[in-house]
Structures are given as C-alpha cells and as structure tokens.
Design a protein around this motif. Structure first.
Motif, PDB file in Angstrom:
ATOM      1  N   ALA A  36      14.173  54.371 -14.905  1.00  0.00           N
ATOM      2  CA  ALA A  36      14.388  55.704 -15.482  1.00  0.00           C
ATOM      3  C   ALA A  36      13.049  56.231 -15.976  1.00  0.00           C
ATOM      4  O   ALA A  36      12.294  55.519 -16.646  1.00  0.00           O
ATOM      5  CB  ALA A  36      15.379  55.624 -16.639  1.00  0.00           C
ATOM      6  N   ARG A  86      17.767  60.277  -8.397  1.00  0.00           N
ATOM      7  CA  ARG A  86      18.308  61.396  -9.173  1.00  0.00           C
ATOM      8  C   ARG A  86      17.119  62.074  -9.837  1.00  0.00           C
ATOM      9  O   ARG A  86      16.553  61.544 -10.770  1.00  0.00           O
ATOM     10  CB  ARG A  86      19.295  60.900 -10.214  1.00  0.00           C
ATOM     11  CG  ARG A  86      20.558  60.354  -9.607  1.00  0.00           C
ATOM     12  CD  ARG A  86      21.559  59.940 -10.687  1.00  0.00           C
ATOM     13  NE  ARG A  86      22.632  59.197 -10.090  1.00  0.00           N
ATOM     14  CZ  ARG A  86      22.703  57.863 -10.046  1.00  0.00           C
ATOM     15  NH1 ARG A  86      21.752  57.144 -10.597  1.00  0.00           N
ATOM     16  NH2 ARG A  86      23.708  57.250  -9.477  1.00  0.00           N
ATOM     17  N   GLU A 135      18.587  55.265  -4.036  1.00  0.00           N
ATOM     18  CA  GLU A 135      19.207  56.463  -4.610  1.00  0.00           C
ATOM     19  C   GLU A 135      18.252  57.061  -5.631  1.00  0.00           C
ATOM     20  O   GLU A 135      17.719  56.353  -6.486  1.00  0.00           O
ATOM     21  CB  GLU A 135      20.543  56.127  -5.262  1.00  0.00           C
ATOM     22  CG  GLU A 135      21.601  55.731  -4.259  1.00  0.00           C
ATOM     23  CD  GLU A 135      22.952  55.442  -4.896  1.00  0.00           C
ATOM     24  OE1 GLU A 135      23.061  55.470  -6.146  1.00  0.00           O
ATOM     25  OE2 GLU A 135      23.895  55.171  -4.142  1.00  0.00           O
ATOM     26  N   LEU A 157      19.184  49.462  -3.950  1.00  0.00           N
ATOM     27  CA  LEU A 157      20.481  48.810  -3.792  1.00  0.00           C
ATOM     28  C   LEU A 157      20.537  47.973  -2.517  1.00  0.00           C
ATOM     29  O   LEU A 157      19.833  48.247  -1.555  1.00  0.00           O
ATOM     30  CB  LEU A 157      21.598  49.857  -3.760  1.00  0.00           C
ATOM     31  CG  LEU A 157      21.690  50.734  -5.000  1.00  0.00           C
ATOM     32  CD1 LEU A 157      21.132  52.101  -4.706  1.00  0.00           C
ATOM     33  CD2 LEU A 157      23.100  50.844  -5.464  1.00  0.00           C
ATOM     34  N   GLN A 166      16.543  49.351 -11.124  1.00  0.00           N
ATOM     35  CA  GLN A 166      16.686  50.772 -11.440  1.00  0.00           C
ATOM     36  C   GLN A 166      15.654  51.142 -12.488  1.00  0.00           C
ATOM     37  O   GLN A 166      15.464  50.417 -13.466  1.00  0.00           O
ATOM     38  CB  GLN A 166      18.090  51.071 -11.949  1.00  0.00           C
ATOM     39  CG  GLN A 166      18.360  52.535 -12.147  1.00  0.00           C
ATOM     40  CD  GLN A 166      19.835  52.807 -12.379  1.00  0.00           C
ATOM     41  OE1 GLN A 166      20.682  52.168 -11.799  1.00  0.00           O
ATOM     42  NE2 GLN A 166      20.121  53.770 -13.237  1.00  0.00           N
ATOM     43  N   GLN A 188      15.588  59.156 -11.925  1.00  0.00           N
ATOM     44  CA  GLN A 188      15.984  57.757 -11.801  1.00  0.00           C
ATOM     45  C   GLN A 188      15.822  57.335 -10.353  1.00  0.00           C
ATOM     46  O   GLN A 188      16.142  58.095  -9.432  1.00  0.00           O
ATOM     47  CB  GLN A 188      17.442  57.538 -12.197  1.00  0.00           C
ATOM     48  CG  GLN A 188      17.681  57.522 -13.678  1.00  0.00           C
ATOM     49  CD  GLN A 188      19.136  57.185 -13.979  1.00  0.00           C
ATOM     50  OE1 GLN A 188      20.034  57.792 -13.416  1.00  0.00           O
ATOM     51  NE2 GLN A 188      19.349  56.234 -14.863  1.00  0.00           N
ATOM     52  N   TYR A 189      15.351  56.106 -10.151  1.00  0.00           N
ATOM     53  CA  TYR A 189      15.200  55.515  -8.828  1.00  0.00           C
ATOM     54  C   TYR A 189      15.919  54.182  -8.839  1.00  0.00           C
ATOM     55  O   TYR A 189      15.627  53.333  -9.680  1.00  0.00           O
ATOM     56  CB  TYR A 189      13.711  55.322  -8.491  1.00  0.00           C
ATOM     57  CG  TYR A 189      12.985  56.629  -8.379  1.00  0.00           C
ATOM     58  CD1 TYR A 189      12.794  57.231  -7.152  1.00  0.00           C
ATOM     59  CD2 TYR A 189      12.508  57.290  -9.508  1.00  0.00           C
ATOM     60  CE1 TYR A 189      12.149  58.458  -7.037  1.00  0.00           C
ATOM     61  CE2 TYR A 189      11.867  58.507  -9.409  1.00  0.00           C
ATOM     62  CZ  TYR A 189      11.690  59.080  -8.169  1.00  0.00           C
ATOM     63  OH  TYR A 189      11.059  60.294  -8.070  1.00  0.00           O
ATOM     64  N   ALA A 190      16.881  54.022  -7.923  1.00  0.00           N
ATOM     65  CA  ALA A 190      17.658  52.791  -7.842  1.00  0.00           C
ATOM     66  C   ALA A 190      17.523  52.180  -6.460  1.00  0.00           C
ATOM     67  O   ALA A 190      17.640  52.880  -5.453  1.00  0.00           O
ATOM     68  CB  ALA A 190      19.127  53.069  -8.151  1.00  0.00           C
ATOM     69  N   ARG A 202      13.263  50.113 -17.539  1.00  0.00           N
ATOM     70  CA  ARG A 202      14.038  49.468 -16.485  1.00  0.00           C
ATOM     71  C   ARG A 202      15.458  49.298 -16.986  1.00  0.00           C
ATOM     72  O   ARG A 202      15.689  49.000 -18.173  1.00  0.00           O
ATOM     73  CB  ARG A 202      13.442  48.111 -16.129  1.00  0.00           C
ATOM     74  CG  ARG A 202      12.090  48.240 -15.484  1.00  0.00           C
ATOM     75  CD  ARG A 202      11.577  46.964 -14.925  1.00  0.00           C
ATOM     76  NE  ARG A 202      11.604  45.857 -15.865  1.00  0.00           N
ATOM     77  CZ  ARG A 202      10.845  44.785 -15.762  1.00  0.00           C
ATOM     78  NH1 ARG A 202      10.003  44.671 -14.771  1.00  0.00           N
ATOM     79  NH2 ARG A 202      10.924  43.810 -16.651  1.00  0.00           N
ATOM     80  N   GLU A 203      16.409  49.518 -16.092  1.00  0.00           N
ATOM     81  CA  GLU A 203      17.824  49.386 -16.436  1.00  0.00           C
ATOM     82  C   GLU A 203      18.097  47.973 -16.937  1.00  0.00           C
ATOM     83  O   GLU A 203      17.607  46.997 -16.389  1.00  0.00           O
ATOM     84  CB  GLU A 203      18.694  49.689 -15.212  1.00  0.00           C
ATOM     85  CG  GLU A 203      20.162  49.742 -15.510  1.00  0.00           C
ATOM     86  CD  GLU A 203      20.546  50.862 -16.464  1.00  0.00           C
ATOM     87  OE1 GLU A 203      21.502  50.674 -17.233  1.00  0.00           O
ATOM     88  OE2 GLU A 203      19.891  51.914 -16.453  1.00  0.00           O
ATOM     89  N   VAL A 210      23.163  46.917  -7.330  1.00  0.00           N
ATOM     90  CA  VAL A 210      21.891  47.431  -7.837  1.00  0.00           C
ATOM     91  C   VAL A 210      20.921  46.266  -8.002  1.00  0.00           C
ATOM     92  O   VAL A 210      21.190  45.321  -8.736  1.00  0.00           O
ATOM     93  CB  VAL A 210      22.080  48.172  -9.179  1.00  0.00           C
ATOM     94  CG1 VAL A 210      20.747  48.627  -9.728  1.00  0.00           C
ATOM     95  CG2 VAL A 210      23.018  49.357  -9.013  1.00  0.00           C
TER      96      VAL A 210
END
Length: 149
Positions: free
Chosen positions: A99, A7, A5, A80, A97, A76-78, A113-114, A94
């Motif tokens: 940002a 964004r 995903e 999954l 992720q 953002q790149y996730a 990183r998330e 996830v």
C-alpha cells in the motif's frame, strides 16, 4: 505468480497467459507488453527503505495509518498466485501486497506491506515508475504480419 492487481488512478488486473505473455483483463481486455510487466515486477522487487533504520515507525496502530496517508492508501499493488481450493474452484492466493501512502513528500513515499504494522519510506522516484492505469502496460507492437507479406 499468475496475477497482478492494481488499485490506483484506474484499478486494473494483469494475468499470465500461459507461456505466451501477459494480458490486461480488467477493466479492458488487451495484450500487455511483457517487458513493461517485467519492469513492474522488478521495480516492486527492488523497492528499498530509505530511512536509516528502515522504518518510519516500527509499530503503527490501524487508527494511525490515516496520519501516514495509508487509510485509505493512494495505490495498492497485489501479487497473486492460483491456488486450488478443494479441487472445485480456483482462487487467487495473495503472495504480497503493498500500500502506498497519499501524503507524498519531496523525495520519499510512505508505504506498508499487508499484514505488517510498520511504515516504511521508499524513494519517490521508484514509486513514480509504477503504472497507475492499464494503458501503461499496453502491448507496444503495432504490426503483426509475416516478413514475406
């Protein structure tokens, strides 16, 4: 990993379509070029911090993410994976992720990183290789017919 995903300029999602390849599912529905999706994953996997010790700042409070252009992030790149939940519904778990900050510098971009409170700097050239819209992953093959035709 079954789904990516993004964004960014245009939010979109790409999912693995069995063993036959990848498909963009949001906001459009079309075949994705497997080589381009592989390049996306290789670029994400190969990102390295360019600062001497790896960090721009080791511990950043959520309020300070604004100063680094990470609240909200520019992109953002996730990654999954499908994870079944009680056997009734399939949800996406996830795996990773990333940002990307909105305050670009000449040679580097700030990222986080998330789940971490650290801010890293990565080479801006590597970030520029990442797709920002769904059409950038579109299947490049124009024709699909038997050679005997």
């Amino acid at each position: 990993m079954n789904r990516i995903e993004v964004r960014s300029t245009e939010p979109f999602a790409v999912f693995r379509q069995g063993n036959s390849g990848w498909r963009v599912s949001e906001p459009f529905n079309f075949a994705a070029d497997a080589a381009l999706v592989n390049d996306l994953m290789a670029t994400l996997a190969g990102l390295e911090a360019v600062e001497r010790d790896g960090f721009v700042k080791d511990v950043v409070t959520p309020a300070d993410f604004v100063n680094y252009g990470l609240a909200p992030p520019a992109s953002q790149y996730a990654l999954l994976a499908n994870a079944t939940n009680t056997g009734v519904a399939t949800t996406n778990q996830v795996l990773a992720q990333l940002a990307l900050g909105s305050n670009f510098q000449l040679d580097k971009t700030l990222v986080r990183r998330e789940g971490e409170d650290s801010v890293y700097a990565v080479a801006r050239g590597e970030i520029e290789r990442l797709p920002k819209a769904a059409f950038e992953l579109r299947e490049r093959r124009l024709w699909n017919f038997a050679a005997t035709n």
